[in-house]
Design an enzyme around this catalytic site. Structure first.
Site, PDB file in Angstrom:
ATOM      1  N   SER A  76       0.749  -1.367   0.034  1.00  0.00           N
ATOM      2  CA  SER A  76      -0.059  -0.221   0.036  1.00  0.00           C
ATOM      3  C   SER A  76       1.221   1.487   0.085  1.00  0.00           C
ATOM      4  O   SER A  76       0.773   2.142  -0.308  1.00  0.00           O
ATOM      5  CB  SER A  76      -1.291  -0.241   1.088  1.00  0.00           C
ATOM      6  OG  SER A  76      -1.819  -0.862   0.911  1.00  0.00           O
ATOM      7  N   ARG A 114       1.186   3.993  -3.079  1.00  0.00           N
ATOM      8  CA  ARG A 114       1.624   5.380  -2.604  1.00  0.00           C
ATOM      9  C   ARG A 114       2.540   6.812  -3.104  1.00  0.00           C
ATOM     10  O   ARG A 114       2.823   7.534  -3.215  1.00  0.00           O
ATOM     11  CB  ARG A 114       1.056   6.039  -1.809  1.00  0.00           C
ATOM     12  CG  ARG A 114      -0.817   5.718  -1.075  1.00  0.00           C
ATOM     13  CD  ARG A 114      -1.035   5.102  -0.019  1.00  0.00           C
ATOM     14  NE  ARG A 114      -2.428   4.345   0.512  1.00  0.00           N
ATOM     15  CZ  ARG A 114      -3.467   3.701  -0.649  1.00  0.00           C
ATOM     16  NH1 ARG A 114      -2.226   2.838  -0.597  1.00  0.00           N
ATOM     17  NH2 ARG A 114      -4.389   3.706   0.048  1.00  0.00           N
ATOM     18  N   GLY A 121      -5.686  -4.140  -8.431  1.00  0.00           N
ATOM     19  CA  GLY A 121      -6.732  -2.620  -8.631  1.00  0.00           C
ATOM     20  C   GLY A 121      -6.336  -1.347  -7.351  1.00  0.00           C
ATOM     21  O   GLY A 121      -6.924  -0.308  -7.773  1.00  0.00           O
ATOM     22  N   ARG A 140     -13.030  -7.170 -12.592  1.00  0.00           N
ATOM     23  CA  ARG A 140     -12.925  -6.129 -11.212  1.00  0.00           C
ATOM     24  C   ARG A 140     -14.850  -4.607 -11.795  1.00  0.00           C
ATOM     25  O   ARG A 140     -14.179  -4.167 -12.483  1.00  0.00           O
ATOM     26  CB  ARG A 140     -12.239  -5.972 -10.756  1.00  0.00           C
ATOM     27  CG  ARG A 140     -11.484  -7.852  -9.645  1.00  0.00           C
ATOM     28  CD  ARG A 140     -10.628  -6.866  -9.099  1.00  0.00           C
ATOM     29  NE  ARG A 140     -10.562  -6.584  -7.883  1.00  0.00           N
ATOM     30  CZ  ARG A 140      -9.530  -6.313  -7.056  1.00  0.00           C
ATOM     31  NH1 ARG A 140      -7.677  -6.133  -7.408  1.00  0.00           N
ATOM     32  NH2 ARG A 140      -9.769  -5.623  -5.529  1.00  0.00           N
ATOM     33  N   GLN A 187      -9.032   1.965  -0.859  1.00  0.00           N
ATOM     34  CA  GLN A 187      -9.394   2.613  -2.581  1.00  0.00           C
ATOM     35  C   GLN A 187     -10.010   3.853  -2.965  1.00  0.00           C
ATOM     36  O   GLN A 187     -10.029   4.545  -3.183  1.00  0.00           O
ATOM     37  CB  GLN A 187      -9.434   1.564  -3.570  1.00  0.00           C
ATOM     38  CG  GLN A 187      -8.339  -0.118  -2.643  1.00  0.00           C
ATOM     39  CD  GLN A 187      -8.757  -0.689  -3.762  1.00  0.00           C
ATOM     40  OE1 GLN A 187      -8.998  -1.096  -4.967  1.00  0.00           O
ATOM     41  NE2 GLN A 187      -7.741  -1.635  -3.918  1.00  0.00           N
ATOM     42  N   ASP A 234      -7.815  -8.044   3.633  1.00  0.00           N
ATOM     43  CA  ASP A 234      -7.151  -9.113   2.807  1.00  0.00           C
ATOM     44  C   ASP A 234      -5.860 -10.528   3.611  1.00  0.00           C
ATOM     45  O   ASP A 234      -5.879 -11.407   2.702  1.00  0.00           O
ATOM     46  CB  ASP A 234      -5.823  -8.518   1.858  1.00  0.00           C
ATOM     47  CG  ASP A 234      -6.318  -7.566   0.993  1.00  0.00           C
ATOM     48  OD1 ASP A 234      -6.522  -6.901   0.380  1.00  0.00           O
ATOM     49  OD2 ASP A 234      -5.501  -5.931   0.753  1.00  0.00           O
ATOM     50  N   LYS A 257     -12.623  -8.871  -4.564  1.00  0.00           N
ATOM     51  CA  LYS A 257     -11.580  -8.649  -4.199  1.00  0.00           C
ATOM     52  C   LYS A 257     -11.172  -9.323  -6.092  1.00  0.00           C
ATOM     53  O   LYS A 257     -11.720  -9.245  -7.044  1.00  0.00           O
ATOM     54  CB  LYS A 257     -10.192  -9.736  -3.075  1.00  0.00           C
ATOM     55  CG  LYS A 257     -10.731  -8.775  -1.886  1.00  0.00           C
ATOM     56  CD  LYS A 257     -10.182  -7.491  -2.421  1.00  0.00           C
ATOM     57  CE  LYS A 257     -10.496  -6.399  -0.705  1.00  0.00           C
ATOM     58  NZ  LYS A 257      -8.911  -5.928  -0.398  1.00  0.00           N
ATOM     59  N   ARG A 275     -13.135 -14.175  -3.039  1.00  0.00           N
ATOM     60  CA  ARG A 275     -12.133 -15.162  -2.231  1.00  0.00           C
ATOM     61  C   ARG A 275     -13.197 -15.536  -1.130  1.00  0.00           C
ATOM     62  O   ARG A 275     -12.220 -16.627  -0.256  1.00  0.00           O
ATOM     63  CB  ARG A 275     -11.470 -13.941  -1.162  1.00  0.00           C
ATOM     64  CG  ARG A 275     -10.290 -13.396  -2.457  1.00  0.00           C
ATOM     65  CD  ARG A 275      -9.287 -12.267  -1.604  1.00  0.00           C
ATOM     66  NE  ARG A 275      -8.300 -12.200  -2.007  1.00  0.00           N
ATOM     67  CZ  ARG A 275      -7.273 -10.879  -2.202  1.00  0.00           C
ATOM     68  NH1 ARG A 275      -7.179 -10.342  -1.384  1.00  0.00           N
ATOM     69  NH2 ARG A 275      -6.643 -11.066  -2.697  1.00  0.00           N
ATOM     70  N   ARG A 281      -3.533 -13.990  -2.547  1.00  0.00           N
ATOM     71  CA  ARG A 281      -3.719 -14.334  -1.829  1.00  0.00           C
ATOM     72  C   ARG A 281      -4.125 -15.526  -1.351  1.00  0.00           C
ATOM     73  O   ARG A 281      -3.611 -16.473  -0.719  1.00  0.00           O
ATOM     74  CB  ARG A 281      -4.030 -13.212  -1.204  1.00  0.00           C
ATOM     75  CG  ARG A 281      -4.367 -12.158  -0.662  1.00  0.00           C
ATOM     76  CD  ARG A 281      -4.633 -11.026   0.226  1.00  0.00           C
ATOM     77  NE  ARG A 281      -3.812  -9.605   0.400  1.00  0.00           N
ATOM     78  CZ  ARG A 281      -2.025  -8.802   0.012  1.00  0.00           C
ATOM     79  NH1 ARG A 281      -1.761  -9.796   0.835  1.00  0.00           N
ATOM     80  NH2 ARG A 281      -2.005  -8.163  -0.529  1.00  0.00           N
TER      81      ARG A 281
END
Length: 448
Positions: free
Chosen positions: A29, A33, A101, A129, A176, A327, A354, A358, A403
């Protein structure tokens, strides 16, 4: 088929204790950024410890396409020469965000209030998505979007030439969406206000303030109110990226389920909006301790020690915790299989949109390995079988989801029979050193 090449079937087996130190990559993350805000600052931002997974590399290439100078100096050290707020150039080619995403939604926000047009695409998973959750609030700024049916990629975004600031209440807990609106607000004259009914990870707010944005956060009856004054000149920063708690989840949980293990995972970011998994594991009775608590780059950090835990109990995970560990539910469901009693995870419907659904992916894989589960749209329940009680032996579909793939590789380290996955290729999007790191700890993970 993997979106990153031919499928890579993999197998994990129980066999010996895991031990040693697991140096996981930088936080994904914060890495995303760092590149985006560095591109929107004026001058050179220096970043060390950047996660060099495919998702972040795709974001770096996107920032180059928008006119920033992004340089890889090696060893996780990068620099970004930014073009300033509102300074993005129009890309000459389609922006391919791969599997990310986070990357595509944040980049859409960052360019949405500049008078340029850009087209975005991704792999098969990303192109399935929903993007409406981001394009709907961006339309309030005057941004236009044209995508496939259902608001899906490929999608063209036409930035607003004279964006007006907006006041927006995020309808679902989503860092997000919040971040995309805040990034769009940077180039809108006046105050953009984002209201969260449930707090989500706050890296964007922390980093925007660090780059010099005029931003305030207030807890009110409406919720968490974030106010951003538009059109600042962002100042370049020197950023040390803490190690990723979402990546740390895998060696931590492996240490908990693999018999006799003692694993140290150093330097993990424990931002309270990200640490829900570790709190949950401790509540279940896992032998997980925090050592050497400290602060780095404005974020709380600790070394995590995880030991084999043979007396865990199933618990109810409160729905208000979901945003801080969204997550990590896949690998939590793996740990829950080795606890005694039911683990009930509520408020988790976000998992269904996701990289894959999931809840469905984990439910079907756990069932294939002999575990009883229950699910509805917003709840996932795992009936634990105790330490050493999970049969294993199944082949689990990963659905192009990194994941899911890593979670089932952790499962196999504690089951009676090996666990197989159809494709481990997507692991490279977030954790490219996963296999080597786990094998160095003593995990029996192989490519088939």
């Amino acid at each position: 088929m993997s979106g990153h090449g031919d499928p890579i079937p993999m197998t994990s087996r129980a066999g010996g204790a895991l031990s040693g130190e697991a140096h996981v990559p930088g936080d994904k993350s914060i890495s995303h950024r760092s590149l985006i805000l560095g591109a929107m600052a004026v001058g050179e931002t220096k970043v060390s410890g950047l996660l060099e997974g495919q998702d972040v590399l795709d974001t770096g290439r996107a920032m180059q396409a928008f006119g920033a100078d992004v340089i890889n100096h090696g060893g996780g050290n990068w620099s970004v020469h930014g073009v300033g707020v509102g300074g993005f150039a129009e890309p000459e080619q389609v922006i391919d965000c791969g599997n990310s995403g986070t990357g595509v939604r944040l980049i859409m926000g960052a360019m949405a209030t500049s008078p340029i047009t850009a087209t975005f695409t991704g792999d098969a998973s990303l192109n399935g998505r929903p993007m409406g959750r981001v394009t709907d609030p961006l339309a309030l700024f005057g941004t236009e979007s044209y995508g496939r049916k259902g608001g899906r990629l490929p999608m063209t975004i036409v930035g607003a030439a004279n964006a007006a600031p907006v006041r927006y209440t995020v309808p679902m807990p989503s860092a997000q969406v919040k971040s995309a609106v805040l990034l769009a607000g940077l180039n809108a004259a006046g105050e953009t206000v984002v209201i969260e009914k449930e707090a989500t990870r706050d890296h964007s707010e922390r980093m925007l303030a660090g780059f010099g944005a005029n931003l305030s956060v207030d807890d009110t009856k409406e919720g968490r109110v974030i106010t951003l004054l538009g059109q600042p000149e962002l100042k370049p920063q020197t950023i040390t990226v803490p190690r990723d708690p979402s990546s740390a989840a895998f060696p931590v949980c492996a240490g908990i389920v693999a018999q006799g293990s003692d694993v140290l995972v150093p330097g993990i970011g424990l931002n309270p909006t990200r640490a829900g998994l570790f709190t949950t594991l401790q509540e279940m009775g896992a032998d997980l301790t925090f050592e050497n608590m400290r602060e780095e780059g404005g974020e709380p950090v600790a070394d995590l020690r995880a030991k084999f835990s043979d007396n865990m109990k199933g618990i109810e995970v409160p729905p208000e915790r979901a945003a801080s560990m969204i997550d990590e539910y896949p690998v939590l469901s793996v740990v829950a299989a080795f606890a005694t009693g039911k683990t009930v995870m509520r408020g988790v419907k976000e998992l269904r949109v996701k990289e894959s659904d999931r809840i469905d992916a984990m439910a079907r894989g756990l069932e294939a390995c002999g575990v009883t589960v229950e699910e509805d749209e917003d709840t996932f329940t795992v009936h634990g079988m105790g330490a050493g009680g999970v049969p294993g032996g199944g082949t689990c579909a990963t659905h192009l989801d990194h994941r899911i793939a890593m979670s089932f590789m952790v499962l196999g380290l504690g089951t009676q029979k090996p666990v197989h996955i159809d494709d481990g290729g997507p692991i490279a999007t977030s954790f490219p050193i996963f296999e080597d790191l786990m094998r160095d700890l003593g995990a029996n993970i192989t490519r088939d």
